[in-house]
Design a protein around this motif. Structure first.
Motif, PDB file in Angstrom:
ATOM      1  N   GLY A   1      -2.343 -10.538  -2.245  1.00 41.98           N
ATOM      2  CA  GLY A   1      -2.026  -9.033  -0.997  1.00 41.98           C
ATOM      3  C   GLY A   1      -2.501  -7.563  -1.527  1.00 41.98           C
ATOM      4  O   GLY A   1      -2.178  -6.992  -1.158  1.00 41.98           O
ATOM      5  N   GLY A   2      -1.900  -7.894  -3.047  1.00 43.05           N
ATOM      6  CA  GLY A   2      -2.059  -6.610  -4.243  1.00 43.05           C
ATOM      7  C   GLY A   2      -3.088  -6.186  -4.125  1.00 43.05           C
ATOM      8  O   GLY A   2      -3.498  -4.750  -4.270  1.00 43.05           O
ATOM      9  N   LEU A   3      -4.445  -7.166  -4.262  1.00 42.33           N
ATOM     10  CA  LEU A   3      -5.680  -6.382  -4.625  1.00 42.33           C
ATOM     11  C   LEU A   3      -5.749  -6.118  -2.938  1.00 42.33           C
ATOM     12  O   LEU A   3      -6.758  -5.133  -3.342  1.00 42.33           O
ATOM     13  N   ALA A   4      -5.332  -6.692  -1.508  1.00 42.36           N
ATOM     14  CA  ALA A   4      -5.534  -6.027  -0.379  1.00 42.36           C
ATOM     15  C   ALA A   4      -5.616  -4.144  -0.630  1.00 42.36           C
ATOM     16  O   ALA A   4      -5.866  -3.338   0.268  1.00 42.36           O
TER      17      ALA A   4
ATOM     18  N   THR B   1       0.804  -1.324  -0.264  1.00 41.22           N
ATOM     19  CA  THR B   1       0.027   0.206   0.199  1.00 41.22           C
ATOM     20  C   THR B   1       0.636   1.221  -0.249  1.00 41.22           C
ATOM     21  O   THR B   1       0.978   2.286  -0.826  1.00 41.22           O
ATOM     22  N   LEU B   2       2.077   1.215   0.522  1.00 41.03           N
ATOM     23  CA  LEU B   2       2.667   2.242   0.868  1.00 41.03           C
ATOM     24  C   LEU B   2       3.154   3.219  -0.454  1.00 41.03           C
ATOM     25  O   LEU B   2       3.404   4.031  -1.184  1.00 41.03           O
ATOM     26  N   PRO B   3       3.927   1.747  -1.395  1.00 39.93           N
ATOM     27  CA  PRO B   3       4.621   2.824  -2.513  1.00 39.93           C
ATOM     28  C   PRO B   3       3.520   2.751  -3.209  1.00 39.93           C
ATOM     29  O   PRO B   3       3.311   4.123  -4.464  1.00 39.93           O
ATOM     30  N   ALA B   4       2.641   1.646  -3.678  1.00 38.17           N
ATOM     31  CA  ALA B   4       1.581   2.207  -4.533  1.00 38.17           C
ATOM     32  C   ALA B   4       0.839   3.671  -4.507  1.00 38.17           C
ATOM     33  O   ALA B   4      -0.056   4.101  -5.474  1.00 38.17           O
ATOM     34  N   ALA B   5       0.847   3.261  -2.527  1.00 38.62           N
ATOM     35  CA  ALA B   5      -0.413   5.266  -2.952  1.00 38.62           C
ATOM     36  C   ALA B   5       0.741   6.441  -3.144  1.00 38.62           C
ATOM     37  O   ALA B   5      -0.276   7.042  -3.289  1.00 38.62           O
TER      38      ALA B   5
END
Length: 299
Positions: A232-235, A38-42
């Motif tokens: 985990g990627g979908l989460a 989540t952190l890098p994707a965000a």
């Protein structure tokens, strides 16, 4: 070919059963992987929104082209033809009458405009090129400034260069963060699969004694790691969507106060699929490293 497909389908089903057999452990692993992604994707989503905000800001990544005072219709048409041929993007013509009407509507300017003997404003074009990089905008500005009948070309190149440098720095920081968390995600999957291998060590030994190949033994663990990474990627995508939903109303209200209609943009389906694919690839890598080490220790 059918045998190969059946083997992989059977391994995929075994991986699903292993994940389903320990729902709490699976949920915790997915939560850890999701937060790590989540952190890098965000960060990437935030940079995309900042870039969109910069484009929507008034005058940013736009070139204002002002014609000479008293320009006739032929000059306007020739300039329009030049823009059609030379500018990959959008442009809009602002006649002097429209510019004067806008000036009249400004607070405190109506009386001043009414006292003028004639319209002092020139015809203008607002150009929004498709390529908004500082180099491309500066090149286009120099090209347009050399056209006949063009009195002035306005471009806030200094602000654009600062904005572009900020985005490049942000992308570099997010890329470094993504690399660190990719290593962490691989380590999490490595440890999770290692525990599964150790828990089934006796079963693996018996399977090898009756002739099971290493590929047959490894395959379910590989799929287990890939499934954990993909889920985990979908989460992570779900967490990002929830965060953006919570921020959407305050950001829209703040943008309205500044006279903008900016809204936050989330992850499109293609990027969500890419996020799940990256998670699956990292999970597969972690599982491969873990199973290879465990089987080598068994040997």
């Amino acid at each position: 070919m059918n045998t190969w497909l059946r083997q992989h389908l059977a391994a995929f089903r075994r991986a699903l059963r292993r994940l389903w057999a320990a729902p709490l452990n699976t949920l915790l692993s997915l939560l850890v992987i999701g937060i790590a992604m989540t952190l890098p994707a965000a960060g990437y989503v935030l940079l995309d929104n900042i870039k969109a905000l910069g484009k929507s800001a008034s005058g940013v990544q736009q070139i204002s082209l002002f014609l000479e005072a008293g320009a006739n219709r032929d000059l306007v048409r020739s300039t329009q033809d030049r823009l059609d041929a030379a500018v990959p993007g959008q442009w809009r013509f602002v006649p002097r009458e429209e510019a004067l009407d806008r000036l009249k509507s400004s607070e405190g300017m109506a009386e001043i405009v009414a006292s003028l003997p004639r319209n002092p404003l020139p015809d203008a074009f607002i150009v929004e090129p498709r390529d908004g990089s500082p180099e491309a905008l500066e090149t286009l500005r120099e090209t347009v400034a050399a056209w006949p009948g063009v009195a002035h070309v306005q471009l806030d190149s200094a602000w654009i260069k600062r904005f572009d440098a900020f985005l490049k720095l942000g992308r570099l920081a997010v890329s470094l963060l993504a690399a660190v968390f990719a290593v962490g995600l691989t380590a999490v999957t490595f440890n999770t699969i290692r525990l599964q291998v150790l828990a089934q060590a006796d079963e693996i030994q018996v399977a090898r004694l009756i002739g099971a190949t290493d590929a047959f033994i490894r395959r379910p663990f590989y799929y287990s790691g890939a499934l954990q990474g993909a889920l985990g990627g979908l989460a992570a995508g779900l967490l990002i969507s929830l965060g953006l939903s919570a921020l959407e109303e305050p950001v829209s209200r703040l943008a309205t106060l500044y006279g903008s209609s900016f809204t936050l943009h989330g992850l499109p389906p293609l990027q969500l699929a890419l996020l799940a694919s990256v998670g699956a690839a990292l999970g597969w890598l972690g599982a491969q490293l873990s199973v290879s080490l465990a089987i080598r220790q068994m040997d």
